[in-house]
Every structure is written in structure tokens, then in C-alpha cells.
Design an enzyme around this catalytic site. Structure first.
Site, mmCIF file in Angstrom:
data_model
loop_
_atom_site.group_PDB
_atom_site.id
_atom_site.type_symbol
_atom_site.label_atom_id
_atom_site.label_comp_id
_atom_site.label_asym_id
_atom_site.label_seq_id
_atom_site.Cartn_x
_atom_site.Cartn_y
_atom_site.Cartn_z
ATOM 1 N N SER A 159 0.856 -1.094 -0.034
ATOM 2 C CA SER A 159 0.091 -0.114 -0.210
ATOM 3 C C SER A 159 0.781 1.264 0.101
ATOM 4 O O SER A 159 1.848 1.205 -0.906
ATOM 5 C CB SER A 159 -1.158 -0.172 1.048
ATOM 6 O OG SER A 159 -1.968 0.994 1.128
ATOM 7 N N ASP A 166 -8.285 -5.361 -6.494
ATOM 8 C CA ASP A 166 -7.568 -4.374 -5.464
ATOM 9 C C ASP A 166 -8.043 -2.721 -5.800
ATOM 10 O O ASP A 166 -7.818 -2.258 -6.886
ATOM 11 C CB ASP A 166 -6.052 -4.175 -5.256
ATOM 12 C CG ASP A 166 -5.600 -2.931 -4.367
ATOM 13 O OD1 ASP A 166 -6.436 -2.610 -3.546
ATOM 14 O OD2 ASP A 166 -4.354 -2.936 -4.573
#
Ligand code: NAG
Ligand code: NAG
Ligand code: NAG
Ligand code: NAG
Ligand code: NAG
Ligand code: NAG
Ligand code: NAG
Ligand code: NAG
Length: 510
Positions: free
Chosen positions: A187, A450
């Protein structure tokens, strides 16, 4: 199953006593948490090692541009159960969060530990400055936060690697000049892995970036693209119908219709239409907690079931249509979801973003990841999760534009901003290369489902080449799925990504 436990924890969170369950933070990036391992660890020769939860402190420079002002204590954790002399050091920061609770990332429950196990390395987890209890100053005022920048965070990782004496046998002799260091991140911290290797070449021998959001983007409507594409299509159709209706009555300034729509959701007490539009995003943000073994039965799917299943029959791909969607989505909020988000707090206090006296905006005490992340978002990275440009299908209202978030930057940091600031994404993407990254021995792992994929090197339409020195792998996973060992057991495409990453590490560390 490891992750089922995590899910239970996520669902049991009640926001009853929280201040504002802010939309800007609900979709905050971040690596998945896994349970803290309780089991004892032993070194390869059988010696008992300190518990994985043992905290160590590193004297980190407060300001890398001005070392003379001193140091602060930066927390870290480590595990050398797999370590043999000359093995690599596997370093990760969990990024924008209190790092305590992420000790699982020291073990082979994660890719970090799998790399360590394969290469006889040691794992280290370091807390990011201004998160948890690694703070240069004991408050989060705008004045203190001046030292929260991407560059300072990069410099922290470099200075740590170059100066730390790790608490293990021979740990004072494993600096990057003699020992290969591997930087792992997911991330934002995955982006930081890429940014660090771009900005400070030659320190980290190799890198592994999972769902690394390398490109800073202000108008990040792309967050909702993978969700729209992969969610049940009937649910997507009905959400689009309600959003189109909201945008239409807003454009017509039909205040009566807007009020009845809010009331259908039990949100009649919410004063501002943009806060209402933001509340409707919450159901979509629930997508972010999905992982390959966490799907049906979770809040996101409960929401779609509530919209699409009537008397045991589910709607065709076109959905049931606007009237039913308003009624069923509204009832889901009113009957179930509101209490989950707000507890017994009234709608304006819980979901409004206009009362700047609320503690949410004014509390400057440390270990408030929301506030620290807000600072990074407002100044450097944006990633504002807004409605798409006209002409594209919308599951999020176009009432939401970057200024909705930028106005809140002023609420949060009135000392720093007198008017809604634009984040300096152009500078960030130039300094740290963004999508143009081109460094040696950096492995990118991304998930097709995602919501952060559009900020990674696997963004739609980017067609960035995967090379032997900078490979890019995609699985069917969600956010950072490949970091977790268990996800590879559940999903073979995620397993393939993990195996490829381990294969490259073997070559690069040979
Ligand atoms: C931070 O934001 C999240 C998501 O909106 C919220 O659930 C949490 O309560 C907030 N934390 C604090 C300390 O306000
Ligand atoms: C066993 O490993 C521990 C920790 O790495 C080390 O301190 C100790 O000296 C080793 N003992 C022997 C007999 O090699
Ligand atoms: C993970 O490490 C533990 C030791 O901590 C070991 O017992 C186990 O076999 C390892 N798992 C795998 C899949 O190698
Ligand atoms: C915050 O910390 C800074 C730096 O230590 C200090 O100068 C300032 O007075 C503090 N402000 C508050 C409100 O605590
Ligand atoms: C309709 O929604 C239900 C419930 O979420 C889902 O199980 C089903 O797959 C969806 N069907 C279509 C055609 O989108
Ligand atoms: C929208 O309608 C309200 C009341 O119906 C009115 O006060 C306001 O001026 C209108 N705004 C615009 C932009 O027309
Ligand atoms: C919302 O729930 C309350 C009871 O909790 C009920 O009185 C009210 O009619 C509901 N409103 C809608 C629009 O469903
Ligand atoms: C704004 O928030 C403060 C602090 O929670 C509260 O005392 C005040 O009543 C709120 N103002 C309004 C208009 O709701």
C-alpha cells in the site's frame, strides 16, 4: 484460518464512541493486519529468542535536513529465527498506522518471513514517523507535522539501515555496505519502497512492493473502478441508478427530493448533501477489507444481498431498478448499517464534516493515524476518492470532488492552510518517479480486485513493461493479498505471485 479471525475483529468494531467516521479515512490505504503471533521463537540452533512483541528503540534523526536538532525514539521489532550469518535483513514499515499489532509481519505468515526463511535472513518491522509512538514531538500540531514528509520517511529508512545495531548476534555488523537489505512494503509503504529505491539507490539491494500506490493522484476516482467491475453486476447497476438520481436532483436543486432521499436512509438529520453523498461511499469502502478467503458473508456482500435478493430471488444484471434500490439500500442503512457506523450518535455529529469544533479536528494527541495520514494526503499524495468525470459510469456521486476533501484539510490544520490546499502530487511524482519508476531488483505485486490498483504500476491503460530487473506480477487478489501467506493457500493466482517474488529474491540475493 488466520484471516477469518481478522474479519471478526473488523466487524466487531463499533464506531459508537468514535468522532467522525470520516469517508476520507474509511478508504485509507494500509496493509492488512494479521494476528500477533503468541508462539515462542527459537533460533536455528534451538536457542529461545525474545518474544516477537519485544519493542526496540532506534535513535532516529528528528530532521534529516538538520541533524543537529537531535533524535527521537523510533520503535522497531525483529525476528532472527531463520537467520544465519551473512543472511539478508528484510525491513518493512507497515506505513500509516500504529505498528504495534503488525508483529505477524516478522514471521512466515507473511512474504517477509517467507523471504527470510528462504534466504536465512532476519526480519525487522519499523514504525513510520508520526504514527503510533514514534514521534519526533509529543503532539500532532501542524507545527510538529512539518517534519512528516515522504522525504523524511525515506531518509529514516536509509539512516536506520546505515546505523542500527540490531539486537542479535553479530547485529552490529549487518549494515548495507556488507549485508544485502531487502525493503518490503504494501500500500503506501509499498509506494515508499519504490520511492526509496528511486531516491536513494544503492542502499536496499532488492525490494518487494505489494499494491504500491506509486503514483500520487489528486482526483482518485479510479479507486472505484475495480469495485464497479468486480462487484455483483446487479448491485452495481442499482447503485448507479441511485447515484444518478442523486446527482440529477442535486443538479436541479430539488431540495425536497434530496431530503426525502436522505430520509429513506435514515439520514434526514444530515445537513449537507456532500456529506450524504460521502456516507453512501461507505458501503463501497467495505470492499477494501476483502481478501481471497474473506468474501461472501461479509459486510460488502451483506449490502449487495440486501439490495438484490427479494424473497429468495436475485435480480438480473440490470438490477431491480431505482425505486426498489432506494428502498432496499435505504432500509439497509436505516436498519443495520447506521448503528454499525454511528452507534447511537446523531447523523450530523457522526457523518457531518462542517463543525470544526469537534474533537476529531482539534485533538492533537499522538497515536492518531487519521490525523497524521490526513497531513500526508493534504500536502503530498491526495488520493481523493471522488466521483468519476461525466460520461463514465458512477457508483459514487459527482457531488464529491477534491474540494470536499481539501475543505477538510482546512478543518484539520487551520494553522497550515487558510484555504483548501491542492496536494503537491506533481512534485511527488517527479521526485520519486511514480509510474515511471525504473530501478533494479524491485518486484511489484498487484491484485486485479484491489481498489488501489489504479495508482499502482498495474493501472488500467498504463501497460508498463514487466522486466527481469523490475518484474510486475498480478493475481486475482485484493489489497496487498500477496503479503499474507494464507492468501496464497486459498487463491492459486496469489500463490503464483508469491512464488515469483520468492524466485526473484533467490536470484537477486544469490
Ligand atoms: C479514524 O478513522 C476511522 C475511519 O473513519 C474511524 O473508524 C476511527 O474511529 C478514527 N480514529 C480516530 C482516533 O478518530
Ligand atoms: C545459538 O544461537 C544463538 C542465537 O543466534 C547464539 O547466541 C548462540 O551463541 C548459538 N549457540 C551455539 C552453541 O551456537
Ligand atoms: C514457518 O516457520 C515455522 C517456525 O517459526 C515453521 O515451524 C514452519 O514450518 C514454517 N512454515 C512453513 C510453511 O515453512
Ligand atoms: C507541540 O510540540 C511543539 C514541539 O515540541 C511545541 O513547540 C508546541 O508547543 C507543542 N504544542 C502543543 C499545542 O502542545
Ligand atoms: C445479484 O446479486 C446477488 C447478491 O449479491 C449475487 O449473488 C448475484 O451473483 C448477482 N447476480 C448478477 C447477475 O449480478
Ligand atoms: C436551491 O433551492 C433553495 C431552496 O429551495 C434556495 O434557497 C437556493 O437558493 C437554491 N439554490 C440554487 C443554486 O438555485
Ligand atoms: C428507520 O428505522 C426506524 C426505527 O429504527 C423507523 O421508525 C423508521 O420508520 C425507519 N425509516 C425508514 C425510512 O426505513
Ligand atoms: C459542534 O461541536 C461542538 C463540540 O463537539 C459542540 O459542542 C457543538 O454543539 C457543535 N455545534 C453544532 C452547531 O452542532
Amino acid at each position: 484460518m488466520v484471516l477469518t479471525v481478522v474479519l471478526a475483529t473488523l466487524l466487531s468494531i463499533s464506531f459508537a464512541d468514535a468522532a467522525i467516521p470520516n469517508a476520507m479515512l474509511r478508504g485509507r490505504p494500509g496493509i492488512p493486519q494479521i494476528p500477533v503471533p503468541e508462539r515462542p521463537v527459537t533460533s536455528p540452533n534451538g536457542t529461545a529468542l525474545p518474544p516477537l512483541t519485544t519493542v526496540y528503540y532506534f535513535d532516529q534523526l528528528i530532521d534529516h535536513n538538520n541533524p543537529s536538532i537531535g533524535t527521537f525514539q523510533q520503535r522497531y521489532w525483529m525476528n532472527y529465527e531463520f537467520y544465519e550469518a551473512a543472511g539478508p535483513i528484510i525491513l518493512m514499515t507497515p506505513g500509516e498506522t500504529d505498528a504495534d499489532g503488525y508483529e505477524g509481519y516478522l514471521t512466515n505468515d507473511t512474504i517477509n518471513g517467507m523471504i527470510a526463511q528462504q534466504q536465512q535472513g532476519a526480519t525487522v518491522l519499523i514504525e513510520h514517523r508520526f504514527f503510533g509512538y514514534s514521534n519526533p514531538y509529543d503532539n500532532l500540531t501542524s507545527q510538529s507535522l512539518e517534519l512528516l514528509t515522504i522525504q523524511q520517511a525515506i531518509d529514516d529508512l536509509v539512516y536506520f539501515a546505515q546505523n542500527v545495531d540490531l539486537p542479535m548476534p553479530g547485529g552490529d555488523n549487518v549494515k548495507p555496505d556488507t549485508t544485502p537489505w531487502v525493503l518490503v512494503g504494501g500500500s503506501y509503504s509499498g509506494a515508499l519502497t519504490s520511492w526509496t529505491m528511486v531516491n536513494k539507490p544503492g542502499i536496499f539491494h532488492a525490494g518487494y512492493a505489494s499494491s504500491g500506490v506509486v503514483e500520487a493522484i489528486t482526483d482518485y476516482y479510479g479507486y472505484f473502478t475495480p469495485i464497479r467491475e468486480y462487484m455483483p453486476q446487479n448491485c452495481s447497476s442499482d447503485v448507479q441508478a441511485v447515484i444518478a438520481y442523486l446527482d440529477q436532483i442535486h443538479a436541479e436543486n430539488n431540495t425536497a427530493a434530496i431530503q426525502s432521499l436522505k430520509e429513506a436512509f435514515g439520514l434526514g438529520g444530515l445537513s449537507h448533501v456532500d456529506d450524504f453523498a460521502a456516507a453512501l461511499q461507505f458501503n463501497l469502502f467495505d470492499w477494501q477489507s476483502l481478501q481471497p478467503d474473506i468474501g461472501p458473508g461479509t459486510l460488502f456482500f451483506e449490502f449487495c444481498d440486501a439490495l438484490e435478493v427479494k424473497g429468495g430471488v436475485s435480480a438480473p444484471a440490470t438490477g431491480w431498478g431505482l425505486q426498489n434500490a432506494i428502498y432496499s439500500w435505504g432500509s439497509f442503512w436505516n436498519d443495520t448499517y447506521y448503528a454499525y457506523v454511528c452507534g447511537t450518535t446523531d447523523a450530523e455529529t457522526c457523518l457531518g464534516t462542517y463543525n470544526t469544533s469537534q474533537a476529531y479536528w482539534t485533538d492533537v494527541s499522538v497515536n492518531n493515524a487519521n490525523r497524521s495520514w490526513f497531513w500526508m494526503v493534504c500536502n503530498q499524495v491526495g488520493y481523493y476518492q471522488v466521483g468519476p468525470p461525466p460520461g463514465q459510469p458512477a457508483i459514487v456521486s459527482r457531488i464529491l470532488q477534491p474540494v470536499y476533501d481539501e475543505r477538510q484539510c482546512v478543518n484539520m490544520f487551520p494553522q497550515a492552510f487558510s484555504s483548501p490546499p491542492s496536494p503537491s502530487v506533481g512534485e511527488v511524482d517527479m521526485m520519486y518517479a511514480g509510474w515511471n519508476v525504473n530501478v533494479d531488483r524491485l518486484f511489484f505485486a498487484n491484485g486485479l480486485r484491489d481498489p488501489w490498483r489504479e495508482a499502482t504500476v498495474s493501472a488500467d491503460g498504463l501497460y508498463k513493461a514487466s522486466t527481469m530487473t523490475q518484474p510486475i506480477y498480478e493475481g486475482d487478489g485484493f489489497h496487498c493479498s500477496d503479503l499474507i501467506t494464507e492468501n496464497g493457500i486459498v487463491d492459486e493466482t496469489v500463490h503464483a505471485v508469491q512464488m515469483a517474488g520468492l524466485g526473484y529474491m533467490k536470484t537477486w540475493l544469490a
